[in-house]
Enzyme design. Structure first.
Site, PDB file in Angstrom:
ATOM      1  N   MET A   1       0.789  -1.195  -0.073  1.00 23.46           N
ATOM      2  CA  MET A   1       0.036   0.015   0.137  1.00 23.46           C
ATOM      3  C   MET A   1       0.806   1.317   0.067  1.00 23.46           C
ATOM      4  O   MET A   1       0.422   2.162   0.293  1.00 23.46           O
ATOM      5  CB  MET A   1      -1.005  -0.015   1.207  1.00 23.46           C
ATOM      6  N   GLY A   2       2.118   1.055  -0.220  1.00 19.01           N
ATOM      7  CA  GLY A   2       2.869   2.099  -0.494  1.00 19.01           C
ATOM      8  C   GLY A   2       3.404   2.854   0.774  1.00 19.01           C
ATOM      9  O   GLY A   2       3.612   2.122   1.978  1.00 19.01           O
ATOM     10  N   TYR A   3       4.238   3.943   0.868  1.00 17.23           N
ATOM     11  CA  TYR A   3       4.745   4.582   1.997  1.00 17.23           C
ATOM     12  C   TYR A   3       5.755   3.656   2.697  1.00 17.23           C
ATOM     13  O   TYR A   3       5.611   3.288   3.931  1.00 17.23           O
ATOM     14  CB  TYR A   3       3.700   5.200   3.100  1.00 17.23           C
TER      15      TYR A   3
ATOM     16  N   GLY B   1      10.815  -2.577   5.759  1.00 22.89           N
ATOM     17  CA  GLY B   1      10.011  -4.126   5.654  1.00 22.89           C
ATOM     18  C   GLY B   1       9.603  -4.041   4.356  1.00 22.89           C
ATOM     19  O   GLY B   1      10.002  -5.255   3.511  1.00 22.89           O
ATOM     20  N   HIS B   2       9.027  -3.162   3.776  1.00 25.61           N
ATOM     21  CA  HIS B   2       8.657  -3.326   2.255  1.00 25.61           C
ATOM     22  C   HIS B   2      10.024  -3.422   1.393  1.00 25.61           C
ATOM     23  O   HIS B   2      10.034  -4.278   0.602  1.00 25.61           O
ATOM     24  CB  HIS B   2       8.011  -1.944   1.741  1.00 25.61           C
TER      25      HIS B   2
ATOM     26  N   GLY C   1       5.175  -9.661   4.261  1.00 26.37           N
ATOM     27  CA  GLY C   1       6.154  -9.759   5.447  1.00 26.37           C
ATOM     28  C   GLY C   1       5.195 -10.459   6.614  1.00 26.37           C
ATOM     29  O   GLY C   1       3.987 -10.561   6.527  1.00 26.37           O
TER      30      GLY C   1
ATOM     31  N   LYS D   1       4.959  -9.313   9.355  1.00 28.61           N
ATOM     32  CA  LYS D   1       4.227  -8.546  10.706  1.00 28.61           C
ATOM     33  C   LYS D   1       2.629  -8.878  10.525  1.00 28.61           C
ATOM     34  O   LYS D   1       2.026  -9.076  11.298  1.00 28.61           O
ATOM     35  CB  LYS D   1       4.541  -7.122  10.236  1.00 28.61           C
TER      36      LYS D   1
ATOM     37  N   GLN E   1      -2.816 -12.218   7.725  1.00 30.60           N
ATOM     38  CA  GLN E   1      -3.037 -11.820   6.666  1.00 30.60           C
ATOM     39  C   GLN E   1      -2.258 -12.883   5.384  1.00 30.60           C
ATOM     40  O   GLN E   1      -2.896 -13.663   4.721  1.00 30.60           O
ATOM     41  CB  GLN E   1      -2.470 -10.363   6.071  1.00 30.60           C
TER      42      GLN E   1
ATOM     43  N   VAL F   1      10.748  -6.699   9.983  1.00 33.43           N
ATOM     44  CA  VAL F   1      11.843  -5.795  10.288  1.00 33.43           C
ATOM     45  C   VAL F   1      11.524  -4.970  11.232  1.00 33.43           C
ATOM     46  O   VAL F   1      10.494  -4.288  11.139  1.00 33.43           O
ATOM     47  CB  VAL F   1      12.083  -5.015   8.895  1.00 33.43           C
TER      48      VAL F   1
END
Lengths: 279, 279
Positions: free
Chosen positions: A29-31, A35-36, A146, A148, A152, A175
């Protein structure tokens, strides 16, 4: 790095993927935080082609949740991706993804109504649907997510298997910031005092792991201790659960597959974290 | 003609489809009549490769419906297919399609709860889910379905579009017996007297088309006349509806897109039929 905003263009590209090559996909979802970016790096390691999607998915937010205020910064995200080998960034509009009248939803029963699903009704329906749509549009071999969002990942692995999709999920470790806070786009909501309070999630994980290592296996006792740590730090518990990593069901006695799952409000910000007890 | 019972084998084949060739798929529950075979013939005409599936899908039957008694005759079906160019017959077991614990379901909201969906709760959820699974396993370009199940075709076209699938549905005309009864595997449930009564569906369609041609456009009046015909012949109405062919919503005044939709019990056998009013 090609930026694709049209689903037709994405389909034209993915319909011609070279079958000899491995296609990796990182849905986001960006930002971006580290981690991403760790997911993009892993896709680069395991795949020949890397596709990153940036789409703040309205259907996974509840009516009183933070869809409109969710942080967005496309230019910054694209800049951060330049350090990686990203072949395509897929950035469609909500109107293209959910054209009116949009009617079709995917539900992974049982796994979607517990934990985060209990606090966020419809959340996993939105997540499952968008990921199935993106999987159909991008046709990756591997999808990188991830841990986290552990629930999901479990929901989506189940969906892809149940629906006989060709895509497999690679789940990657959480992360953390230097002090242990799990990275999250929502951490920017925290003011300096809340940022300190937010450490209670990681402290709870570490304490639970220590107690488990010392031989404490009784889930209700582990839960009591976890509750004390969160509450004494001023966090408001959404849930504390100790679950089997596969079924997400809560045992009475913890074992090596048991995972602590936390959702805690720090002020108005809802944070989640999780870890195996057997660290 | 290769018979495939393993989903792994089906996936291996479909993962290697030649992209220059058109793959046609005819999903069926077996016990073929000319309606099914007309779909196979159309797939032969439009495609390079034809796949027929034979699978009586348990999840689309309600608890009090005819899943166990639904007619099955695989040997006869395979014999009938020999007159066509069928490359693969996919005939998986229910255990392979729905391995325990099976959790993932697709729902096409709005379109699934009206008409047949109102009488058969969960029916279209089962239909949508099996067709999505078969689509993922077989990866056809075109899927051939009969218009006798008009609502089913509408639900599935919506699903494939909403979920960004690469498969397009080709809907084919209803095939009728000489006296007008729409062909259905369930027609074998009818005894000779019921077989005659069953003609009331076609008679109702013909009469409605005649009235429409004569200028009667008021849906409630058309419905009253249809009701009289069915009831006078001893049929028990499940529903009579005049709907827009795209939205399946009922208008008050019929137009060239209006379709008569019928579900009628003849004895214990539930029969359906439909047609455009503008014949």
């Amino acid at each position: 790095m090609q930026i694709i905003e049209s689903i037709l263009q994405m389909q034209e590209i993915s319909n011609k993927w070279d079958r000899g090559k491995k296609i990796g996909f990182v849905p986001t979802m960006g930002y971006f935080h580290q981690g991403h970016l760790s997911l993009v790096a892993e896709a680069n390691r395991q795949c020949d082609t890397t596709v990153v999607s940036i789409f703040v998915n309205p259907s996974q937010f509840g009516p009183n949740e933070d869809f409109t205020s969710y942080p967005r910064d496309l230019q910054r995200d694209l800049e951060l991706l330049k350090k990686y080998r990203v072949d395509y960034v897929f950035h469609p509009s909500p109107q293209q993804i959910y054209p009116e009248p949009y009617r079709t939803w995917v539900n992974v029963e049982g796994l979607s109504s517990i934990l985060c699903g209990a606090s966020r009704p419809g959340h996993f329906r939105g997540v499952a649907t968008i990921i199935l749509k993106l999987t159909n549009l991008i046709k990756p071999n591997l999808m990188f997510m991830g841990e986290k969002d552990f629930q999901q990942v479990t929901v989506l692995k189940t969906m892809l298997k149940d629906l006989n999709c060709n895509t497999r999920i690679v789940s990657c470790p959480i992360v953390r910031e230097d002090d242990g806070l799990a990275m999250s786009s929502r951490n920017i909501y925290l003011n300096p005092e809340q940022r300190k309070q937010a450490l209670c999630l990681y402290q709870t994980i570490k304490e639970s792991q220590t107690l488990y290592k010392q031989g404490l296996k009784d889930v209700s006792l582990l839960k009591n201790r976890a509750k004390e740590i969160i509450e004494s730090s001023g966090g408001k518990i959404d849930y504390i659960s100790f679950v089997d990593s596969n079924s997400l069901q809560e045992p009475t006695v913890a074992d090596e597959d048991t995972r602590i799952m936390l959702a805690v409000y720090i002020g108005k910000t809802r944070l989640i974290d999780n870890a195996l007890l057997k660290a």
